[in-house]
Design a protein around this motif. Structure first.
Motif, mmCIF file in Angstrom:
data_model
loop_
_atom_site.group_PDB
_atom_site.id
_atom_site.type_symbol
_atom_site.label_atom_id
_atom_site.label_comp_id
_atom_site.label_asym_id
_atom_site.label_seq_id
_atom_site.Cartn_x
_atom_site.Cartn_y
_atom_site.Cartn_z
ATOM 1 N N MET A 1 0.834 -1.185 0.000
ATOM 2 C CA MET A 1 0.000 0.000 0.000
ATOM 3 C C MET A 1 0.875 1.245 0.000
ATOM 4 O O MET A 1 1.984 1.247 0.506
ATOM 5 C CB MET A 1 -0.825 0.011 1.272
ATOM 6 N N ALA A 2 0.328 2.276 -0.536
ATOM 7 C CA ALA A 2 1.061 3.537 -0.595
ATOM 8 C C ALA A 2 0.986 4.241 0.761
ATOM 9 O O ALA A 2 -0.054 4.264 1.406
ATOM 10 C CB ALA A 2 0.460 4.428 -1.671
ATOM 11 N N SER A 3 2.103 4.786 1.169
ATOM 12 C CA SER A 3 2.130 5.544 2.413
ATOM 13 C C SER A 3 3.174 6.643 2.297
ATOM 14 O O SER A 3 3.954 6.679 1.346
ATOM 15 C CB SER A 3 2.454 4.635 3.599
ATOM 16 N N GLY A 4 3.167 7.526 3.264
ATOM 17 C CA GLY A 4 4.137 8.607 3.267
ATOM 18 C C GLY A 4 5.556 8.141 3.501
ATOM 19 O O GLY A 4 6.514 8.846 3.187
ATOM 20 N N TRP A 5 5.701 6.936 4.055
ATOM 21 C CA TRP A 5 7.039 6.401 4.311
ATOM 22 C C TRP A 5 7.788 6.114 3.021
ATOM 23 O O TRP A 5 9.011 6.108 3.008
ATOM 24 C CB TRP A 5 6.952 5.131 5.163
ATOM 25 N N SER A 6 7.051 5.869 1.937
ATOM 26 C CA SER A 6 7.711 5.604 0.654
ATOM 27 C C SER A 6 8.560 6.795 0.224
ATOM 28 O O SER A 6 9.665 6.623 -0.299
ATOM 29 C CB SER A 6 6.672 5.298 -0.419
ATOM 30 N N LEU A 7 8.041 7.992 0.433
ATOM 31 C CA LEU A 7 8.792 9.198 0.065
ATOM 32 C C LEU A 7 10.040 9.355 0.926
ATOM 33 O O LEU A 7 11.106 9.710 0.424
ATOM 34 C CB LEU A 7 7.904 10.436 0.207
ATOM 35 N N ILE A 8 9.900 9.082 2.209
ATOM 36 C CA ILE A 8 11.036 9.239 3.120
ATOM 37 C C ILE A 8 12.102 8.183 2.837
ATOM 38 O O ILE A 8 13.301 8.493 2.800
ATOM 39 C CB ILE A 8 10.556 9.180 4.584
ATOM 40 N N VAL A 52 5.172 11.922 -9.617
ATOM 41 C CA VAL A 52 4.226 10.942 -10.171
ATOM 42 C C VAL A 52 3.548 10.172 -9.038
ATOM 43 O O VAL A 52 2.338 9.933 -9.072
ATOM 44 C CB VAL A 52 4.944 9.988 -11.144
ATOM 45 N N PHE A 53 4.303 9.798 -8.025
ATOM 46 C CA PHE A 53 3.747 9.072 -6.877
ATOM 47 C C PHE A 53 2.681 9.900 -6.180
ATOM 48 O O PHE A 53 1.579 9.417 -5.896
ATOM 49 C CB PHE A 53 4.879 8.718 -5.903
ATOM 50 N N LEU A 54 2.974 11.164 -5.902
ATOM 51 C CA LEU A 54 2.014 12.017 -5.215
ATOM 52 C C LEU A 54 0.803 12.341 -6.083
ATOM 53 O O LEU A 54 -0.314 12.479 -5.573
ATOM 54 C CB LEU A 54 2.692 13.305 -4.752
ATOM 55 N N ALA A 55 1.007 12.453 -7.397
ATOM 56 C CA ALA A 55 -0.119 12.727 -8.289
ATOM 57 C C ALA A 55 -1.094 11.549 -8.311
ATOM 58 O O ALA A 55 -2.296 11.748 -8.467
ATOM 59 C CB ALA A 55 0.393 13.015 -9.691
ATOM 60 N N GLN A 56 -0.591 10.333 -8.160
ATOM 61 C CA GLN A 56 -1.475 9.178 -8.118
ATOM 62 C C GLN A 56 -2.050 8.951 -6.729
ATOM 63 O O GLN A 56 -3.145 8.415 -6.578
ATOM 64 C CB GLN A 56 -0.722 7.928 -8.567
ATOM 65 N N TRP A 57 -1.323 9.363 -5.712
ATOM 66 C CA TRP A 57 -1.761 9.161 -4.334
ATOM 67 C C TRP A 57 -2.877 10.130 -3.966
ATOM 68 O O TRP A 57 -3.841 9.762 -3.317
ATOM 69 C CB TRP A 57 -0.561 9.349 -3.424
ATOM 70 N N HIS A 58 -2.753 11.390 -4.381
ATOM 71 C CA HIS A 58 -3.752 12.424 -4.125
ATOM 72 C C HIS A 58 -4.118 13.102 -5.447
ATOM 73 O O HIS A 58 -3.627 14.199 -5.738
ATOM 74 C CB HIS A 58 -3.215 13.475 -3.153
ATOM 75 N N PRO A 59 -4.983 12.490 -6.253
ATOM 76 C CA PRO A 59 -5.301 13.095 -7.544
ATOM 77 C C PRO A 59 -6.071 14.400 -7.373
ATOM 78 O O PRO A 59 -6.864 14.561 -6.446
ATOM 79 C CB PRO A 59 -6.161 12.028 -8.228
ATOM 80 N N LEU A 60 -5.823 15.343 -8.274
ATOM 81 C CA LEU A 60 -6.534 16.621 -8.230
ATOM 82 C C LEU A 60 -7.957 16.483 -8.744
ATOM 83 O O LEU A 60 -8.853 17.209 -8.325
ATOM 84 C CB LEU A 60 -5.771 17.653 -9.067
ATOM 85 N N ILE A 61 -8.170 15.572 -9.670
ATOM 86 C CA ILE A 61 -9.498 15.342 -10.238
ATOM 87 C C ILE A 61 -9.974 13.976 -9.786
ATOM 88 O O ILE A 61 -9.264 12.975 -9.940
ATOM 89 C CB ILE A 61 -9.449 15.407 -11.779
#
Length: 75
Positions: A1-8, A52-61
């Motif tokens: 699952m996607a989480s904020g830890w992936s970015l860190i 790209v990760f953040l755009a898929q995690w929190h889409p604007l539309i």
């Protein structure tokens, strides 16, 4: 699952790779070129992946269902 830890975790990996490039770059006339090229490549790849990760995690539309007719409302 996607989480904020992936970015860190990705950031930690990029920092470690950049430090390795700084200290392990071949000595000589082109040492600065090697360092800059590797570090900028790592940072650019990380930024592209993170955007790209953040755009898929929190889409604007918000995605909409395409299998429904517009005149029908689900019950």
């Amino acid at each position: 699952m996607a989480s904020g830890w992936s970015l860190i975790i990705g950031l930690i990996i990029v920092v470690a790779a950049s430090l390795a490039a700084w200290f392990l770059s071949p000595k000589g006339d082109n040492q600065t070129l090697w360092r800059n090229t590797l570090i900028l490549s790592f940072i650019s790849c990380y930024l592209m992946w993170a955007i790209v990760f953040l755009a898929q995690w929190h889409p604007l539309i918000t995605p909409k269902r395409s299998d429904m007719r517009p005149d029908r409302v689900p019950e």
